[in-house]
Design an enzyme around this catalytic site. Structure first.
Site, PDB file in Angstrom:
ATOM      1  N   CYS A   1      -0.153   3.595  11.000  1.00 41.44           N
ATOM      2  CA  CYS A   1      -0.009   4.876  11.697  1.00 41.44           C
ATOM      3  C   CYS A   1      -1.131   4.990  12.714  1.00 41.44           C
ATOM      4  O   CYS A   1      -1.745   6.023  12.882  1.00 41.44           O
ATOM      5  CB  CYS A   1      -0.035   6.037  10.725  1.00 41.44           C
ATOM      6  SG  CYS A   1      -1.496   6.081   9.715  1.00 41.44           S
TER       7      CYS A   1
ATOM      8  N   ALA B   1       0.884  -1.167   0.000  1.00 42.53           N
ATOM      9  CA  ALA B   1       0.000   0.000   0.000  1.00 42.53           C
ATOM     10  C   ALA B   1       0.915   1.209   0.000  1.00 42.53           C
ATOM     11  O   ALA B   1       1.331   1.690   1.034  1.00 42.53           O
ATOM     12  CB  ALA B   1      -0.890   0.000   1.235  1.00 42.53           C
TER      13      ALA B   1
END
Lengths: 691, 180
Positions: free
Chosen positions: A539, A414
């Site tokens: 994240c 990704a």
């Protein structure tokens, strides 16, 4: 350009205090000469200047705040002497490190020298050097260092957290905090905060000692201690936790005012820290927790679900720090593109354009932190020529953990917008092949643009759903999966997360992440000579997107194991969280927090994928032990008594089905079942015999 | 993804030859690895043989880019060189021009190069010759076509255009959506 020309006409008069608009480079040179003579041996003098400034500020704060704004734009006239001194002192510290980067051209490893420098003047460091490696490696950082970190980085008033030093926070502290944080004064402020931190640390130490003393007393005499507590900490009326009816009433009148909420949070933190002693009689801990979560949600603007989820990740006082730090922006950082330039050259080029920067820290030799800039940092000719990439410090980490080697085949599952992909290409020196995938086709445009701009020639950009991957292509030496996530680590960047995430989002995301991580593992070539690694990162800071996913992968794929990430700082991953127990090796993963490391909240796990056959043997052994127990217990105790007319099992007849089920189970676990021919003969024989 | 046809390669090579001249052979005969040109959705990519072979596994609709994009074919069959080819074009360029720092930003916003911004120029550059534009510290910024030969530029007034803009690195920001 005009500025510099002007500067040349009016050369600086003396070595000490310079107004900020003097050409930094020249100043740096002079400064450095002076440094070499008297300052290098001990960085103390410059610190003294700063301290002095701090004091001076107190007296001239009115002047300062008025002159500050003008000074920012066109500091032609220096209005008062203090301003002058202070800026000079500020510059001194900057120029020193900048100069090291710029001028020592012949010096071979001058970046190392720079790092060394940073160690030297530990107290002078700005925010980028906040990483305290030694203490981070330890599991529990000592209270003193934790404290100093907090005060270094917190930009908003830290009133929520009840400490002695906060209670006695000076006038200077208060008005300093009220002032808006600007690019101009940020670095200087952080330095000032550090000085405070040192002082606070001392106070803290005393406090800690006092606390220890207190604890001892407590064992001796509870009553007296409670008394002392009241005298020591409470200079106002005792805190009363509102009851349910009071809350109702509050809501009816349009919600509590911000001051009240703030105070209530502070008190709750204080009570929860020492619940036994400080709680009101007859109130349970959960009442306090509920109250503080509700207050956090209203004070910082989260929805209650997310506020609770994040609150539960940390000890109480740390949780408040976390929420506080989500309100402040993280520093702007850039990554040097080593395919096109070197960090030293880039830093020099940008300094010439009026950008104020410093290396991020010693853990990376390509990162630079930008303090302030006269030009848009995302549109300089250097940026367009691909000499650097605007990239958060946290997104260096997974690539450092993955450590791709030249001539490997690497997959970035990704990848948009390509910060990590181009970092990998730089580490591989444009050899081998990188497959940069992103499911979103519109995002591949920026990905392609960045790949081309940074001159990465070994990248193949494709747009698949990551879950298709081992089918499209497998056999990668290394795979990076920076999974799509809720973004709870980057709330400071995207505050919309605060309200738009619900329970369902987390369920869906962690489901997707679990699918992706298995696909990523399956795409790795376990026979690879140089690699066989997979890095998983998000994240986000929540456990179900991180440790739970890693644990799931470990369960589902017996041929992978966790490795040390190779990152020298960061907090260890949870092995236990709210009743869930994960594989003990999960502690090898690393978490990064905004309030501790001054970078986005982040999570990194590194897997080593091994050959299946070996793992299979182990798994088979395990299964051999487990299998008979499972069958016997379930069927004999549960099933048989409930069916009265049951004639008993025909083991011979069942065997083929059992075999088949076993094969299916193994397949589902990602094991290669034994070839059917081996398993089949006995069952085939049975069938024949019956027929 | 497919190899270029005869006509297409001719169009690409003549365009490239305008900038790098005989150095074109260096693109084809490389000492390290063999490289090839491939066409994918009207874009021409210059890619190493090994990357190309791996790239074959990616289905055509899903393949976005591989190696370095050199440019695209317009509908009428003309080849347009893109800024993404700058790395190679700058490396092998025969004729170069350096512009002063005050001319950098105007050029990066897509303007032509005027004489006032001219820093240095390769001797004996002919008229209508493809040139690569550099900043004074040797960062390639883009490419264009000379309006006058080196000799003729001497006589021009400072506001006269000396290089027609064709592509610049500012396009990475300006034309990100259409470039790829």
């Amino acid at each position: 350009m005009g500025r510099r020309a002007k500067n040349k006409q009016a050369p600086p008069e003396s070595l000490d205090p310079k107004p900020e608009w003097t050409s930094k480079k020249r100043l740096g040179k002079r400064k450095a000469e002076a440094d070499d003579i008297d300052e290098k041996p001990s960085p103390r003098p410059s610190k003294k200047v700063r301290d002095l400034n701090g004091k001076g500020k107190e007296t001239t704060k009115m002047d300062r705040s008025s002159s500050k704004k003008e000074g920012k734009k066109q500091p032609k006239v220096v209005e008062d002497g203090w301003e002058d001194v202070e800026e000079g002192g500020d510059l001194k510290t900057h120029a020193k490190s900048l100069f090291d980067d710029d001028e020592d051209d012949e010096l071979e490893g001058d970046l190392d020298a720079l790092a060394f420098d940073e160690v030297d003047d530990d107290l002078l460091q700005g925010p980028p050097q906040e990483f305290d490696f030694d203490s981070d490696d330890d599991d529990v950082p000592p209270p003193v260092s934790l404290k100093s970190k907090k005060s270094k980085q917190a930009e908003r008033p830290r009133k929520i957290i009840p400490t002695l030093s906060d209670a006695s926070s000076s006038v200077e502290d208060e008005d300093e905090d009220d002032e808006p944080v600007t690019m101009d004064n940020m670095a200087q402020r952080s330095r000032k905060l550090e000085a405070q931190a040192a002082a606070e640390a001392e106070i803290d130490l005393e406090e800690a000692q006092a606390d220890a003393q207190l604890a001892e007393d407590e064992e001796d005499d509870v009553d007296m201690d409670a008394d002392e507590d009241n005298n020591g900490d409470m200079d106002v009326e005792p805190f009363h936790l509102p009851t349910a009816s009071e809350i109702e009433q509050e809501k009816a009148t349009g919600g509590p005012d911000i001051q009240l909420v703030q105070r209530r949070m502070r008190e709750c933190v204080r009570v929860l820290a020492k619940f036994n002693r400080r709680a009101e009689k007859g109130r349970s801990r959960s009442e306090y927790v509920d109250q503080i979560v509700a207050d956090i949600a209203s004070y910082y603007g989260y929805n209650e679900f997310l506020a609770e989820k994040l609150f539960l990740l940390f000890p109480v006082h740390e949780a408040i720090e976390f929420f506080e730090s989500n309100e402040a922006p993280r520093p702007v950082t850039i990554r040097t593109n080593t395919l096109k330039t070197r960090r030293r050259d880039l830093a020099q080029g940008l300094v010439n354009r009026g950008v104020n920067l410093e290396p991020i820290g010693k853990w990376t030799n390509v990162g630079l932190q930008v303090f302030e800039s006269n030009v848009p940092i995302g549109a300089t000719p250097e940026y367009l020529a691909g000499h650097y990439m605007l990239q958060a410090a946290s997104s260096f980490l997974p690539v450092i953990a993955l450590a791709p080697q030249p001539n490997e085949r690497v997959l970035d599952m990704a990848s948009a917008p390509g910060g990590k992909t181009t970092h990998m290409a730089a580490l591989m020196q444009n050899t081998g092949v990188i497959f940069a995938n992103d499911a979103n086709k519109t995002r591949t445009k920026s990905l392609t643009a960045n790949v081309h701009r940074l001159g990465c020639k070994n990248v193949v950009v494709c747009s698949y759903d990551g879950r298709e991957f081992p089918k499209v292509m497998g056999g990668f030496d290394r795979v990076l999966l920076d999974a799509p996530c809720s973004g709870t680590g980057v709330i400071s960047k995207d505050p919309s997360v605060k309200v738009n995430k619900s329970d369902r989002d987390f369920t869906l995301l962690s489901h997707l992440q679990k699918q992706l991580i298995l696909c990523a593992i399956d795409s790795v070539n376990p026979e690879s000579k140089t690699g066989g690694y997979m890095v998983y990162s998000t994240c986000s800071v929540t456990v179900e997107e991180n440790e739970a996913v890693v644990d799931y992968a470990l369960k589902k794929r017996p041929n992978v194991k966790l490795m040390d990430t190779g990152l020298e700082f960061g907090v260890e991953g949870f092995t236990k969280y709210r009743g869930k127990t994960f594989n003990p090796s999960v502690k090898l993963t690393r978490r990064f927090y905004p309030h501790v490391h001054n970078m986005d909240g982040f999570f990194v796990a590194k897997f080593k994928v091994e050959k299946r056959s070996k793992a299979l043997a182990v798994a088979r052994e395990k299964e051999a032990v487990e299998e008979p127990v499972l069958v016997d217990e379930e069927f004999m105790t549960d099933v048989i008594p409930t069916i009265p007319a049951f004639k008993g099992f025909d083991a011979e007849e069942d065997r083929p089905y059992l075999e088949e089920a076993k094969r299916k189970r193994m397949k589902a676990k990602g094991l290669r079942p034994p070839p059917r021919s081996k398993a089949a003969p006995p069952s085939a024989n049975v069938v024949e015999a019956e027929a | 993804m497919r190899p270029l046809t005869e006509d297409e390669s001719k169009a690409v090579f003549t365009k490239l030859a305008n900038y790098i001249g005989k150095n074109l052979v260096h693109l084809i005969d490389r000492p390290d690895e063999s490289y090839c040109f491939r066409l994918q959705k009207d874009r021409v990519y210059y890619v190493s043989e090994s990357s190309m072979r791996l790239g074959i596994s990616v289905a055509r609709p899903n393949l976005v880019s591989l190696g370095t994009c050199f440019g695209k074919f317009s509908k009428s069959g003309k080849f347009k060189l893109h800024i993404t080819a700058l790395d190679y074009v700058a490396q092998y360029a025969k004729y170069k021009i350096w512009i002063k720092p005050n001319g950098e930003m105007p050029f990066l916003y897509g303007n032509h190069v005027v004489k006032a911004h001219l820093g240095r120029i390769t001797e004996d550059t002919p008229e209508h010759q493809g040139v690569v534009v550099f900043s004074m510290n040797d960062i390639p910024l883009g490419f264009g076509v000379t309006a006058r030969s080196t000799v003729d530029t001497r006589k021009l007034d400072p506001t006269a255009i000396i290089v027609f803009h064709q592509a610049d690195v500012g396009e990475y920001l300006r034309d990100e959506d259409t470039l790829f």
